[in-house]
Motif scaffolding. Structure first.
Motif, PDB file in Angstrom:
ATOM      1  N   GLY A 118      41.152  40.112  34.203  1.00  0.00           N
ATOM      2  CA  GLY A 118      42.054  39.111  34.969  1.00  0.00           C
ATOM      3  C   GLY A 118      41.370  39.175  36.637  1.00  0.00           C
ATOM      4  N   VAL A 119      41.443  40.475  36.964  1.00  0.00           N
ATOM      5  CA  VAL A 119      40.974  40.800  38.531  1.00  0.00           C
ATOM      6  C   VAL A 119      39.609  40.299  38.702  1.00  0.00           C
ATOM      7  CG1 VAL A 119      40.656  42.707  39.982  1.00  0.00           C
ATOM      8  CG2 VAL A 119      42.879  42.576  38.909  1.00  0.00           C
ATOM      9  N   LEU A 120      38.685  41.057  37.776  1.00  0.00           N
ATOM     10  CA  LEU A 120      37.277  40.622  37.954  1.00  0.00           C
ATOM     11  C   LEU A 120      37.064  39.014  37.733  1.00  0.00           C
ATOM     12  CD1 LEU A 120      35.623  43.438  35.801  1.00  0.00           C
ATOM     13  CD2 LEU A 120      35.840  43.202  38.271  1.00  0.00           C
ATOM     14  N   LEU A 171      37.066  44.560  26.857  1.00  0.00           N
ATOM     15  CA  LEU A 171      38.133  43.332  27.158  1.00  0.00           C
ATOM     16  C   LEU A 171      37.567  43.036  28.590  1.00  0.00           C
ATOM     17  CD1 LEU A 171      41.478  44.477  25.843  1.00  0.00           C
ATOM     18  CD2 LEU A 171      40.015  42.674  25.135  1.00  0.00           C
ATOM     19  N   SER A 172      36.784  44.060  29.627  1.00  0.00           N
ATOM     20  CA  SER A 172      36.610  43.769  31.033  1.00  0.00           C
ATOM     21  C   SER A 172      35.311  42.771  30.813  1.00  0.00           C
ATOM     22  CB  SER A 172      36.173  45.116  31.588  1.00  0.00           C
ATOM     23  OG  SER A 172      35.305  45.734  31.008  1.00  0.00           O
ATOM     24  N   LEU A 173      34.809  42.763  29.641  1.00  0.00           N
ATOM     25  CA  LEU A 173      33.545  41.834  29.610  1.00  0.00           C
ATOM     26  C   LEU A 173      33.931  40.395  29.637  1.00  0.00           C
ATOM     27  CD1 LEU A 173      31.309  43.579  27.223  1.00  0.00           C
ATOM     28  CD2 LEU A 173      31.209  43.566  29.736  1.00  0.00           C
ATOM     29  N   ALA A 218      35.905  33.645  34.103  1.00  0.00           N
ATOM     30  CA  ALA A 218      35.674  33.155  35.419  1.00  0.00           C
ATOM     31  C   ALA A 218      34.497  32.009  35.323  1.00  0.00           C
ATOM     32  CB  ALA A 218      34.801  34.298  36.357  1.00  0.00           C
ATOM     33  N   PHE A 219      33.864  31.829  34.693  1.00  0.00           N
ATOM     34  CA  PHE A 219      33.037  30.554  34.548  1.00  0.00           C
ATOM     35  C   PHE A 219      33.606  29.215  33.955  1.00  0.00           C
ATOM     36  CE2 PHE A 219      30.215  27.831  32.182  1.00  0.00           C
ATOM     37  CZ  PHE A 219      29.026  27.590  33.196  1.00  0.00           C
ATOM     38  N   THR A 273      44.420  33.229  31.236  1.00  0.00           N
ATOM     39  CA  THR A 273      44.629  34.405  30.885  1.00  0.00           C
ATOM     40  C   THR A 273      45.684  34.522  30.082  1.00  0.00           C
ATOM     41  OG1 THR A 273      45.926  34.337  32.948  1.00  0.00           O
ATOM     42  CG2 THR A 273      43.743  35.037  33.120  1.00  0.00           C
ATOM     43  N   LEU A 274      46.701  33.815  30.114  1.00  0.00           N
ATOM     44  CA  LEU A 274      47.859  33.877  28.987  1.00  0.00           C
ATOM     45  C   LEU A 274      47.025  33.785  27.617  1.00  0.00           C
ATOM     46  CD1 LEU A 274      50.951  34.203  28.236  1.00  0.00           C
ATOM     47  CD2 LEU A 274      50.927  31.825  28.568  1.00  0.00           C
TER      48      LEU A 274
END
Length: 198
Positions: A131-133, A47-49, A55-56, A97-98
């Motif tokens: 979300g943070v990344l 999920l971190s990926l 972001a893009f 993100t939601l």
């Protein structure tokens, strides 16, 4: 001397009129922790990926704020209604993100043999980390996308890169996971959440 059958000689374990005999006690399934740890770490890392596409996409679709150069030293003057895009940038990121949180909640639930609190917490943390990344990467990519190479002329209108001015927007992803997974657990209604395939 005969024995009397008084109240003192009555057996104490006599069932009352409303008691129901329990023939088989149902065993409640226990929370599986050890077997779910490795899948939970895999879910968290995968999920971190999601931060890269998130972001893009945000850096490209979030609206920039247009300002006018009103001073020879580069002083900027706001244009009418353009400051609203600062909220639009937050709203776009929040909806992205939601949506990811809702999809992750459904996909995590479909991992039938791993249903439970361990993988659910891994999904929450994975979406929060993504979300943070994505917030950090997206702002950097937006700045490079709207970078100004030459000094703008007096009176010209330039576009400022989208920005995220509140960290509260990061709650929308875990909220989507929590609501979706909780609704699916409630709809399932089984003690073991249907982990057993039989």
């Amino acid at each position: 001397m005969s024995e009397t059958s008084g109240p003192a000689h009555r057996p104490s374990a006599v069932p009352g009129p409303w008691s129901v005999p329990v023939l088989v006690r149902e065993r409640r399934p226990k929370v599986v922790v050890k077997a779910d740890l490795l899948p939970a770490v895999s879910v968290l890392g995968t999920l971190s990926l999601l931060s890269f596409p998130l972001a893009f996409v945000w850096s490209r679709i979030a609206p920039p704020e247009r300002v006018r150069i009103i001073g020879s030293d580069g002083t900027q003057g706001a244009l009418e209604l353009e400051s609203w895009h600062r909220f639009d940038d937050l709203a776009v990121f929040g909806f992205l993100t939601l949506g990811i949180g809702i999809v992750v909640g459904v996909v995590t639930w479909l991992m039938r043999e791993r249903r439970g609190p361990v993988v659910f917490l891994a999904a929450l943390l994975g979406v929060a980390l993504a979300g943070v990344l994505a917030m950090l990467l997206g702002v950097g990519w937006a700045n490079s996308h709207y970078a100004i190479d030459t000094a703008p002329a007096l009176g010209s209108v330039i576009e400022l890169a989208p920005r995220l001015e509140s960290w509260w927007v990061l709650l929308t992803g875990p909220l989507g996971v929590s609501v979706t997974y909780t609704l699916l657990v409630t709809w399932n209604g089984r003690d073991d959440l249907g982990r057993r395939l039989g």
